[in-house]
Design a protein around this motif. Structure first.
Motif, PDB file in Angstrom:
ATOM      1  N   HIS A   3       0.619  -1.376   0.169  1.00 16.08           N
ATOM      2  CA  HIS A   3       0.230   0.198   0.079  1.00 16.08           C
ATOM      3  C   HIS A   3       1.019   1.217  -0.114  1.00 16.08           C
ATOM      4  N   PHE A   4       1.315   2.104  -1.111  1.00 13.11           N
ATOM      5  CA  PHE A   4       1.873   2.917  -1.029  1.00 13.11           C
ATOM      6  C   PHE A   4       1.248   4.523  -1.095  1.00 13.11           C
ATOM      7  N   LEU A   5       1.659   5.053  -1.120  1.00 16.50           N
ATOM      8  CA  LEU A   5       1.303   6.739  -1.114  1.00 16.50           C
ATOM      9  C   LEU A   5       1.138   7.382  -1.739  1.00 16.50           C
ATOM     10  N   LEU A   6       3.012   7.025  -2.487  1.00 15.01           N
ATOM     11  CA  LEU A   6       2.859   8.428  -3.801  1.00 15.01           C
ATOM     12  C   LEU A   6       3.669   7.626  -4.609  1.00 15.01           C
ATOM     13  N   PRO A   7       4.343   7.569  -6.075  1.00 11.65           N
ATOM     14  CA  PRO A   7       4.780   6.533  -6.750  1.00 11.65           C
ATOM     15  C   PRO A   7       5.936   6.681  -6.497  1.00 11.65           C
ATOM     16  N   GLU A   8       6.468   8.235  -6.317  1.00 12.09           N
ATOM     17  CA  GLU A   8       8.327   8.528  -5.853  1.00 12.09           C
ATOM     18  C   GLU A   8       8.557   9.328  -5.311  1.00 12.09           C
ATOM     19  N   SER A   9       9.340   9.616  -5.215  1.00 17.41           N
ATOM     20  CA  SER A   9       9.936  11.010  -4.311  1.00 17.41           C
ATOM     21  C   SER A   9      10.857  11.444  -4.850  1.00 17.41           C
ATOM     22  N   GLY A  20       5.975   4.339  -4.165  1.00 14.13           N
ATOM     23  CA  GLY A  20       5.471   3.156  -5.137  1.00 14.13           C
ATOM     24  C   GLY A  20       6.531   2.064  -5.570  1.00 14.13           C
ATOM     25  N   VAL A  21       7.707   3.397  -5.954  1.00 13.33           N
ATOM     26  CA  VAL A  21       9.103   2.160  -6.140  1.00 13.33           C
ATOM     27  C   VAL A  21       9.834   1.389  -5.287  1.00 13.33           C
ATOM     28  N   ASN A  22       9.889   2.369  -4.177  1.00 12.19           N
ATOM     29  CA  ASN A  22      10.539   1.216  -3.107  1.00 12.19           C
ATOM     30  C   ASN A  22       9.851   0.457  -2.734  1.00 12.19           C
ATOM     31  N   ALA A  23       8.371   0.708  -2.463  1.00  6.32           N
ATOM     32  CA  ALA A  23       7.470  -0.592  -1.506  1.00  6.32           C
ATOM     33  C   ALA A  23       7.751  -1.822  -2.913  1.00  6.32           C
ATOM     34  N   MET A  24       8.127  -1.384  -3.880  1.00  5.15           N
ATOM     35  CA  MET A  24       6.985  -2.353  -5.645  1.00  5.15           C
ATOM     36  C   MET A  24       8.626  -3.589  -5.148  1.00  5.15           C
ATOM     37  N   GLU A  25       9.962  -2.171  -5.268  1.00  5.48           N
ATOM     38  CA  GLU A  25      11.457  -3.583  -4.948  1.00  5.48           C
ATOM     39  C   GLU A  25      11.658  -3.898  -3.768  1.00  5.48           C
ATOM     40  N   LEU A  26      11.218  -3.883  -2.769  1.00  4.53           N
ATOM     41  CA  LEU A  26      11.236  -4.163  -1.647  1.00  4.53           C
ATOM     42  C   LEU A  26      10.206  -5.758  -1.463  1.00  4.53           C
ATOM     43  N   LEU A  27       8.698  -5.677  -2.359  1.00  5.96           N
ATOM     44  CA  LEU A  27       8.061  -6.696  -2.080  1.00  5.96           C
ATOM     45  C   LEU A  27       8.802  -7.815  -2.816  1.00  5.96           C
ATOM     46  N   LYS A  44      -2.446  -8.381  -8.639  1.00  3.33           N
ATOM     47  CA  LYS A  44      -3.667  -7.670  -9.094  1.00  3.33           C
ATOM     48  C   LYS A  44      -3.405  -6.567  -7.996  1.00  3.33           C
ATOM     49  N   VAL A  45      -4.097  -5.551  -9.050  1.00  2.00           N
ATOM     50  CA  VAL A  45      -3.939  -4.058  -8.385  1.00  2.00           C
ATOM     51  C   VAL A  45      -5.210  -3.051  -8.395  1.00  2.00           C
ATOM     52  N   PHE A  46      -5.066  -2.474  -7.091  1.00  2.03           N
ATOM     53  CA  PHE A  46      -6.929  -2.189  -6.074  1.00  2.03           C
ATOM     54  C   PHE A  46      -6.095  -0.371  -5.618  1.00  2.03           C
ATOM     55  N   GLY A  47      -7.330   0.047  -6.170  1.00  2.00           N
ATOM     56  CA  GLY A  47      -6.663   1.679  -5.702  1.00  2.00           C
ATOM     57  C   GLY A  47      -7.252   3.276  -6.538  1.00  2.00           C
ATOM     58  N   GLY A  48      -5.640   3.773  -6.713  1.00  8.66           N
ATOM     59  CA  GLY A  48      -6.310   5.250  -7.205  1.00  8.66           C
ATOM     60  C   GLY A  48      -7.433   6.000  -7.183  1.00  8.66           C
ATOM     61  N   ALA A  49      -7.587   6.048  -6.287  1.00  7.86           N
ATOM     62  CA  ALA A  49      -9.161   6.688  -6.430  1.00  7.86           C
ATOM     63  C   ALA A  49      -8.863   8.128  -5.851  1.00  7.86           C
ATOM     64  N   ARG A  50      -8.736   8.916  -6.413  1.00 18.64           N
ATOM     65  CA  ARG A  50      -9.065  11.003  -6.121  1.00 18.64           C
ATOM     66  C   ARG A  50     -10.328  11.325  -5.010  1.00 18.64           C
ATOM     67  N   MET A  51      -8.986  11.501  -4.162  1.00 19.04           N
ATOM     68  CA  MET A  51     -10.165  11.544  -3.089  1.00 19.04           C
ATOM     69  C   MET A  51     -10.317  13.462  -2.288  1.00 19.04           C
ATOM     70  N   ILE A  52      -9.347  13.594  -3.240  1.00 19.88           N
ATOM     71  CA  ILE A  52      -8.990  15.355  -2.632  1.00 19.88           C
ATOM     72  C   ILE A  52      -9.704  16.351  -3.544  1.00 19.88           C
ATOM     73  N   PHE A  65       1.717   4.738 -12.373  1.00 22.83           N
ATOM     74  CA  PHE A  65       3.254   3.608 -11.922  1.00 22.83           C
ATOM     75  C   PHE A  65       3.254   2.487 -11.946  1.00 22.83           C
ATOM     76  N   VAL A  66       2.120   2.034 -10.971  1.00 24.61           N
ATOM     77  CA  VAL A  66       1.676   0.523 -10.641  1.00 24.61           C
ATOM     78  C   VAL A  66       1.840  -0.106 -11.896  1.00 24.61           C
ATOM     79  N   LEU A  67       1.262   0.347 -13.251  1.00 25.87           N
ATOM     80  CA  LEU A  67       0.603  -0.606 -14.076  1.00 25.87           C
ATOM     81  C   LEU A  67       1.947  -0.728 -15.083  1.00 25.87           C
ATOM     82  N   ASP A  68       2.574   0.591 -15.452  1.00 26.65           N
ATOM     83  CA  ASP A  68       4.484   1.045 -16.266  1.00 26.65           C
ATOM     84  C   ASP A  68       4.884   0.151 -15.155  1.00 26.65           C
TER      85      ASP A  68
END
Length: 125
Positions: A3-9, A20-27, A44-52, A65-68
């Motif tokens: 569960h990541f909050l931002l695609p990149e730093s 995302g990039v760090n979380a995916m590499e770690l996993l 399988k990927v879930f999320g990406g909702a527009r919350m604000i 990011f995650v699909l790429d």
């Protein structure tokens, strides 16, 4: 499961696994250490909702990011539910790869908070 909050730093001081990039590499690296074969990984990927409303759409950036990332890494995406404005609750059974999603109702799209008007303590009369 990630569960990541931002695609990149972008020079933001947040825990590295929140990106995302760090979380995916770690996993992926941890799965391989436990005996997984990279050529057999699926996801399988879930999320990406527009919350604000009114801010950049981080959810959409995370989805792109995650699909790429998966495409570049050659990891098959066997299912996805991305976008929208609803939060999701995900249940995952790693032994079978089964995942279940529950939509949590229409999110309240919060408008950005505007700073209060300056108040003067000088009274004119």
């Amino acid at each position: 499961m990630n569960h990541f909050l931002l695609p990149e730093s972008n020079n933001v001081t947040v825990q590295a696994a929140s990106f995302g990039v760090n979380a995916m590499e770690l996993l992926i690296n941890d799965l391989i250490k436990l005996g997984a074969r990279r050529d057999r990984l699926k996801c399988k990927v879930f999320g990406g909702a527009r919350m604000i409303a009114g801010l950049s759409d981080v959810g959409q950036k995370n989805a792109y990011f995650v699909l790429d990332f998966l495409r570049r890494e050659g990891i098959e995406c066997s299912g996805q539910s991305l976008g929208g404005t609803q939060a999701r609750r995900i249940e995952f059974w790693p032994d079978s790869g089964r995942a279940r999603q529950k939509m949590l109702g229409e999110a309240q799209i919060f408008e950005p908070i505007k700073p209060p008007e300056p108040v003067s303590d000088v009274e004119l009369f």
